[in-house]
Motif scaffolding. Sequence first.
Motif, mmCIF file in Angstrom:
data_model
loop_
_atom_site.group_PDB
_atom_site.id
_atom_site.type_symbol
_atom_site.label_atom_id
_atom_site.label_comp_id
_atom_site.label_asym_id
_atom_site.label_seq_id
_atom_site.Cartn_x
_atom_site.Cartn_y
_atom_site.Cartn_z
ATOM 1 N N UNK A 156 -12.566 23.832 19.609
ATOM 2 C CA UNK A 156 -13.873 24.530 20.231
ATOM 3 C C UNK A 156 -14.001 24.455 21.625
ATOM 4 N N UNK A 157 -13.488 23.153 22.233
ATOM 5 C CA UNK A 157 -14.027 22.902 23.611
ATOM 6 C C UNK A 157 -12.428 23.276 24.198
ATOM 7 N N UNK A 158 -12.454 23.817 25.478
ATOM 8 C CA UNK A 158 -11.235 23.893 26.342
ATOM 9 C C UNK A 158 -11.638 23.442 27.957
ATOM 10 N N UNK A 159 -10.640 22.578 28.161
ATOM 11 C CA UNK A 159 -10.875 21.839 29.562
ATOM 12 C C UNK A 159 -9.768 22.598 30.488
ATOM 13 N N UNK A 160 -10.070 23.106 31.712
ATOM 14 C CA UNK A 160 -9.077 23.523 32.526
ATOM 15 C C UNK A 160 -9.679 23.333 34.047
ATOM 16 N N UNK A 161 -8.772 23.755 34.900
ATOM 17 C CA UNK A 161 -8.860 23.246 36.407
ATOM 18 C C UNK A 161 -8.431 24.587 37.292
ATOM 19 N N UNK A 162 -9.398 24.751 38.263
ATOM 20 C CA UNK A 162 -8.878 25.719 39.272
ATOM 21 C C UNK A 162 -8.728 25.008 40.582
ATOM 22 N N UNK A 163 -7.397 24.748 40.938
ATOM 23 C CA UNK A 163 -7.164 23.903 41.983
ATOM 24 C C UNK A 163 -7.370 24.609 43.239
ATOM 25 N N UNK A 164 -7.640 25.815 43.177
ATOM 26 C CA UNK A 164 -7.785 26.589 44.625
ATOM 27 C C UNK A 164 -9.335 26.322 44.814
ATOM 28 N N UNK A 165 -10.381 26.241 43.745
ATOM 29 C CA UNK A 165 -11.790 25.945 43.839
ATOM 30 C C UNK A 165 -12.124 24.559 43.709
ATOM 31 N N UNK A 166 -10.821 23.703 43.464
ATOM 32 C CA UNK A 166 -10.897 22.111 43.397
ATOM 33 C C UNK A 166 -12.257 21.708 42.264
ATOM 34 N N UNK A 167 -12.054 22.457 41.310
ATOM 35 C CA UNK A 167 -13.290 22.470 40.135
ATOM 36 C C UNK A 167 -12.212 22.330 38.779
ATOM 37 N N UNK A 168 -13.171 21.472 37.865
ATOM 38 C CA UNK A 168 -12.656 21.450 36.428
ATOM 39 C C UNK A 168 -13.654 21.869 35.789
ATOM 40 N N UNK A 169 -13.412 22.754 34.694
ATOM 41 C CA UNK A 169 -14.372 23.332 33.626
ATOM 42 C C UNK A 169 -14.187 22.735 32.428
ATOM 43 N N UNK A 170 -15.340 22.774 31.528
ATOM 44 C CA UNK A 170 -15.246 22.423 30.176
ATOM 45 C C UNK A 170 -15.883 23.435 29.535
ATOM 46 N N UNK A 171 -15.373 24.371 28.874
ATOM 47 C CA UNK A 171 -15.654 25.676 27.939
ATOM 48 C C UNK A 171 -16.106 25.132 26.605
ATOM 49 N N UNK A 172 -17.167 25.063 26.319
ATOM 50 C CA UNK A 172 -17.699 24.561 25.109
ATOM 51 C C UNK A 172 -18.136 25.693 24.137
ATOM 52 N N UNK A 173 -17.440 26.041 23.014
ATOM 53 C CA UNK A 173 -17.866 27.146 22.057
ATOM 54 C C UNK A 173 -18.192 26.738 20.762
ATOM 55 N N UNK A 174 -19.008 27.322 19.996
ATOM 56 C CA UNK A 174 -19.182 27.076 18.697
ATOM 57 C C UNK A 174 -19.863 25.599 18.575
ATOM 58 N N UNK A 175 -20.786 25.587 19.301
ATOM 59 C CA UNK A 175 -21.638 24.387 19.624
ATOM 60 C C UNK A 175 -22.452 24.008 18.515
ATOM 61 N N UNK A 176 -22.254 22.534 18.148
ATOM 62 C CA UNK A 176 -23.166 21.932 16.814
ATOM 63 C C UNK A 176 -24.086 21.012 17.442
ATOM 64 N N UNK A 177 -25.219 20.740 16.668
ATOM 65 C CA UNK A 177 -26.274 19.767 17.022
ATOM 66 C C UNK A 177 -25.764 18.639 17.376
ATOM 67 N N UNK A 178 -24.574 18.045 16.862
ATOM 68 C CA UNK A 178 -24.038 16.553 17.137
ATOM 69 C C UNK A 178 -23.311 16.721 18.471
ATOM 70 N N UNK A 179 -23.141 17.917 19.050
ATOM 71 C CA UNK A 179 -22.558 17.997 20.352
ATOM 72 C C UNK A 179 -23.539 17.542 21.346
ATOM 73 N N UNK A 180 -24.783 17.477 21.265
ATOM 74 C CA UNK A 180 -26.276 17.207 21.877
ATOM 75 C C UNK A 180 -25.774 15.696 22.532
ATOM 76 N N UNK A 181 -25.855 15.640 24.028
ATOM 77 C CA UNK A 181 -25.430 14.604 24.571
ATOM 78 C C UNK A 181 -25.520 14.891 26.226
ATOM 79 N N UNK A 182 -25.595 13.765 26.687
ATOM 80 C CA UNK A 182 -25.276 13.873 28.355
ATOM 81 C C UNK A 182 -23.793 13.862 28.779
ATOM 82 N N UNK A 183 -23.243 14.879 29.309
ATOM 83 C CA UNK A 183 -21.741 14.928 29.709
ATOM 84 C C UNK A 183 -21.787 14.600 31.065
ATOM 85 N N UNK A 184 -20.671 13.697 31.088
ATOM 86 C CA UNK A 184 -20.392 13.256 32.704
ATOM 87 C C UNK A 184 -18.790 13.489 32.693
#
Length: 120
Positions: A66-94
């Motif tokens: 459901x989730x995909x982590x990726x990085x764009x080194x040119x932008x010096x950024x890491x992403x977390x794509x979260x699909x098919x989210x469920x109520x149990x995914x509710x949280x503070x993400x760090x």
Amino acid sequence: QVQLVESGGGLVQAGGSLRLSCAASRSTFKLSATGWYRQAPGKQRELVASISSGGTTTYASSVKGRFTISRDNAKNTVYLQMNSLKPEDTAVYYCNADIAALTGRVTTYWGQGTQVTVSS
């Protein structure tokens, strides 16, 4: 001084998607190994996904597929794509990242956290 800047949290209905971003506040500091953690009320912080400097990824079993982590080194950024989210995914993400300075010194930083709320 450098900080990790997170963005992309919010409120979404179950089944929806969100994309979180994690970037270093100064471009001269490069993200290396990076992980996304989450902490729900009354629960311990847990590792959700991680990505090495070379792009190797790991996922918690609860988010695999459901989730995909990726990085764009040119932008010096890491992403977390979260699909098919469920109520149990509710949280503070760090975001947690090893950051390399121009001197070569590597320091581990935590972001300030971004709230993700999934309604049923």
